[in-house]
Design a protein around this motif. Sequence first.
Motif, PDB file in Angstrom:
ATOM      1  N   ARG A 173      -0.272 -46.474 -33.706  1.00  0.00           N
ATOM      2  CA  ARG A 173       0.060 -45.081 -34.006  1.00  0.00           C
ATOM      3  C   ARG A 173      -0.910 -44.116 -33.318  1.00  0.00           C
ATOM      4  N   GLY A 174      -2.181 -44.439 -33.349  1.00  0.00           N
ATOM      5  CA  GLY A 174      -3.155 -43.578 -32.692  1.00  0.00           C
ATOM      6  C   GLY A 174      -2.933 -43.514 -31.199  1.00  0.00           C
ATOM      7  N   LEU A 175      -2.668 -44.682 -30.590  1.00  0.00           N
ATOM      8  CA  LEU A 175      -2.415 -44.715 -29.149  1.00  0.00           C
ATOM      9  C   LEU A 175      -1.139 -43.952 -28.815  1.00  0.00           C
ATOM     10  N   GLY A 176      -0.116 -44.108 -29.656  1.00  0.00           N
ATOM     11  CA  GLY A 176       1.133 -43.401 -29.426  1.00  0.00           C
ATOM     12  C   GLY A 176       0.955 -41.897 -29.490  1.00  0.00           C
ATOM     13  N   LEU A 177       0.192 -41.424 -30.489  1.00  0.00           N
ATOM     14  CA  LEU A 177      -0.048 -39.990 -30.610  1.00  0.00           C
ATOM     15  C   LEU A 177      -0.830 -39.453 -29.409  1.00  0.00           C
ATOM     16  N   ALA A 178      -1.866 -40.200 -28.997  1.00  0.00           N
ATOM     17  CA  ALA A 178      -2.684 -39.748 -27.879  1.00  0.00           C
ATOM     18  C   ALA A 178      -1.888 -39.734 -26.576  1.00  0.00           C
ATOM     19  N   LEU A 179      -1.217 -40.848 -26.288  1.00  0.00           N
ATOM     20  CA  LEU A 179      -0.456 -40.939 -25.040  1.00  0.00           C
ATOM     21  C   LEU A 179       0.714 -39.965 -25.047  1.00  0.00           C
ATOM     22  N   GLY A 180       1.399 -39.876 -26.203  1.00  0.00           N
ATOM     23  CA  GLY A 180       2.517 -38.950 -26.302  1.00  0.00           C
ATOM     24  C   GLY A 180       2.071 -37.512 -26.120  1.00  0.00           C
ATOM     25  N   GLY A 181       0.906 -37.167 -26.681  1.00  0.00           N
ATOM     26  CA  GLY A 181       0.396 -35.808 -26.527  1.00  0.00           C
ATOM     27  C   GLY A 181       0.093 -35.478 -25.079  1.00  0.00           C
ATOM     28  N   VAL A 182      -0.532 -36.421 -24.375  1.00  0.00           N
ATOM     29  CA  VAL A 182      -0.850 -36.195 -22.954  1.00  0.00           C
ATOM     30  C   VAL A 182       0.427 -36.027 -22.128  1.00  0.00           C
ATOM     31  N   LEU A 183       1.383 -36.933 -22.358  1.00  0.00           N
ATOM     32  CA  LEU A 183       2.632 -36.868 -21.596  1.00  0.00           C
ATOM     33  C   LEU A 183       3.432 -35.621 -21.941  1.00  0.00           C
ATOM     34  N   LEU A 184       3.422 -35.233 -23.237  1.00  0.00           N
ATOM     35  CA  LEU A 184       4.149 -34.029 -23.630  1.00  0.00           C
ATOM     36  C   LEU A 184       3.513 -32.788 -23.007  1.00  0.00           C
ATOM     37  N   GLY A 185       2.176 -32.776 -22.940  1.00  0.00           N
ATOM     38  CA  GLY A 185       1.505 -31.663 -22.268  1.00  0.00           C
ATOM     39  C   GLY A 185       1.899 -31.583 -20.807  1.00  0.00           C
ATOM     40  N   ALA A 186       1.997 -32.746 -20.144  1.00  0.00           N
ATOM     41  CA  ALA A 186       2.427 -32.756 -18.742  1.00  0.00           C
ATOM     42  C   ALA A 186       3.863 -32.261 -18.605  1.00  0.00           C
ATOM     43  N   ALA A 187       4.713 -32.633 -19.596  1.00  0.00           N
ATOM     44  CA  ALA A 187       6.106 -32.187 -19.544  1.00  0.00           C
ATOM     45  C   ALA A 187       6.197 -30.671 -19.724  1.00  0.00           C
ATOM     46  N   ILE A 188       5.417 -30.117 -20.655  1.00  0.00           N
ATOM     47  CA  ILE A 188       5.414 -28.668 -20.869  1.00  0.00           C
ATOM     48  C   ILE A 188       4.952 -27.953 -19.598  1.00  0.00           C
ATOM     49  N   PHE A 189       3.923 -28.508 -18.958  1.00  0.00           N
ATOM     50  CA  PHE A 189       3.426 -27.909 -17.711  1.00  0.00           C
ATOM     51  C   PHE A 189       4.501 -27.951 -16.624  1.00  0.00           C
ATOM     52  N   THR A 190       5.225 -29.074 -16.539  1.00  0.00           N
ATOM     53  CA  THR A 190       6.262 -29.205 -15.516  1.00  0.00           C
ATOM     54  C   THR A 190       7.389 -28.206 -15.752  1.00  0.00           C
ATOM     55  N   ILE A 191       7.834 -28.116 -17.013  1.00  0.00           N
ATOM     56  CA  ILE A 191       8.905 -27.161 -17.326  1.00  0.00           C
ATOM     57  C   ILE A 191       8.436 -25.735 -17.047  1.00  0.00           C
ATOM     58  N   GLY A 192       7.200 -25.423 -17.440  1.00  0.00           N
ATOM     59  CA  GLY A 192       6.667 -24.095 -17.175  1.00  0.00           C
ATOM     60  C   GLY A 192       6.634 -23.781 -15.690  1.00  0.00           C
ATOM     61  N   SER A 193       6.251 -24.771 -14.892  1.00  0.00           N
ATOM     62  CA  SER A 193       6.194 -24.546 -13.442  1.00  0.00           C
ATOM     63  C   SER A 193       7.583 -24.291 -12.867  1.00  0.00           C
ATOM     64  N   VAL A 194       8.581 -25.043 -13.357  1.00  0.00           N
ATOM     65  CA  VAL A 194       9.949 -24.857 -12.878  1.00  0.00           C
ATOM     66  C   VAL A 194      10.462 -23.470 -13.259  1.00  0.00           C
ATOM     67  N   ILE A 195      10.214 -23.057 -14.504  1.00  0.00           N
ATOM     68  CA  ILE A 195      10.666 -21.734 -14.956  1.00  0.00           C
ATOM     69  C   ILE A 195       9.966 -20.628 -14.175  1.00  0.00           C
ATOM     70  N   ARG A 196       8.660 -20.787 -13.922  1.00  0.00           N
ATOM     71  CA  ARG A 196       7.919 -19.772 -13.176  1.00  0.00           C
ATOM     72  C   ARG A 196       8.464 -19.653 -11.751  1.00  0.00           C
ATOM     73  N   LEU A 197       8.762 -20.793 -11.133  1.00  0.00           N
ATOM     74  CA  LEU A 197       9.335 -20.771  -9.778  1.00  0.00           C
ATOM     75  C   LEU A 197      10.678 -20.054  -9.773  1.00  0.00           C
ATOM     76  N   THR A 198      11.507 -20.337 -10.774  1.00  0.00           N
ATOM     77  CA  THR A 198      12.806 -19.668 -10.863  1.00  0.00           C
ATOM     78  C   THR A 198      12.630 -18.160 -11.046  1.00  0.00           C
ATOM     79  N   ALA A 199      11.652 -17.788 -11.888  1.00  0.00           N
ATOM     80  CA  ALA A 199      11.410 -16.360 -12.122  1.00  0.00           C
ATOM     81  C   ALA A 199      10.981 -15.659 -10.840  1.00  0.00           C
ATOM     82  N   TYR A 200      10.170 -16.305 -10.013  1.00  0.00           N
ATOM     83  CA  TYR A 200       9.746 -15.700  -8.753  1.00  0.00           C
ATOM     84  C   TYR A 200      10.938 -15.476  -7.820  1.00  0.00           C
ATOM     85  N   LEU A 201      11.908 -16.380  -7.868  1.00  0.00           N
ATOM     86  CA  LEU A 201      13.084 -16.243  -7.018  1.00  0.00           C
ATOM     87  C   LEU A 201      13.917 -15.024  -7.400  1.00  0.00           C
TER      88      LEU A 201
END
Length: 304
Positions: A173-201
């Motif tokens: 459970r601890g490993l799942g929470l830690a790994l999931g948190g890291v991956l979810l943070g990366a996913a949020i960053f990726t989505i944010g980058s895609v939205i920011r790129l779209t906004a610039y367009l």
Amino acid sequence: MSFARALVYFAREAWSSLVRSWKVSLLAIVTIAVSLFVSGVFLVVGGNLARVVERARDESRVVAYLDPETPLARVRELAASFQGVPWVGEARVVTAGEARRRFVEIFPSLSDLVAEGEGSLPASVEIEVLPGAALVGGREAWLEELRATPGIAMVDDDRDWVAQLSAVVAVVRGLGLALGGVLLGAAIFTIGSVIRLTAYLYEDEMTVMRLVGATEFFIRGPFFVEGLLQGALGGGVAAAGLSAASWLARERLGESLLGRLVAAEPPTAGQLLALGGVGAAAGLVGAVLSLRRESLGEPPVDEG
């Protein structure tokens, strides 16, 4: 424009943007799907292990393994003597032949390790411990006495491996929470980058909308919904993948020991819905964080 009509407009614009920029949108969806799938695997495996631990605690046993040369009559005599112990519910004799059959059922691929015949595995006495026996005094002394009894080669107390399995559950459970948190943070960053790129367009279009009096909510709304859609789609893909992986694991592992430990129960509907909800929330968070005031290039406010 009413709020309901605005939401319809946001959804239409967000979907059009997803279709137009499907390659970068797909990257965001896959990223969040992978992160939620990994988190879901740890969630399901941890839940199955926790249920195994709880069942083991409720069905605690002590197994006394006899020396190979111990006669069956002596084994039955020992089993009968255990019935008078206050915390013993039932004492059952397991012959060497039955022990071998159980081993082959649980580990079919290792059946060659146990030879045919009564002498392949030792006979034993399975002692069912009544619930609440841990609160009864004298159990530890009785176990020590049992280990010193002539003819008994080894005494296995379920509490030993239950404690070890509880530690494994905590680590999973601890490993799942830690790994999931890291991956979810990366996913949020990726989505944010895609939205920011779209906004610039669409920066020029947003400037014109401001000049004609459009509110920031109306301008940013489609981007918020686009992030939410990306996250929800990623969560849906993760939920579908987790269901398929759970079904495949049960089909392949069946009633084996590993199957009973990690794939005994499929993910619940609530867990699958939670994956979709977390994905949608993560997508919305990524969009909100990416569309800060300075990110959209708003004109400075004239204070003069």
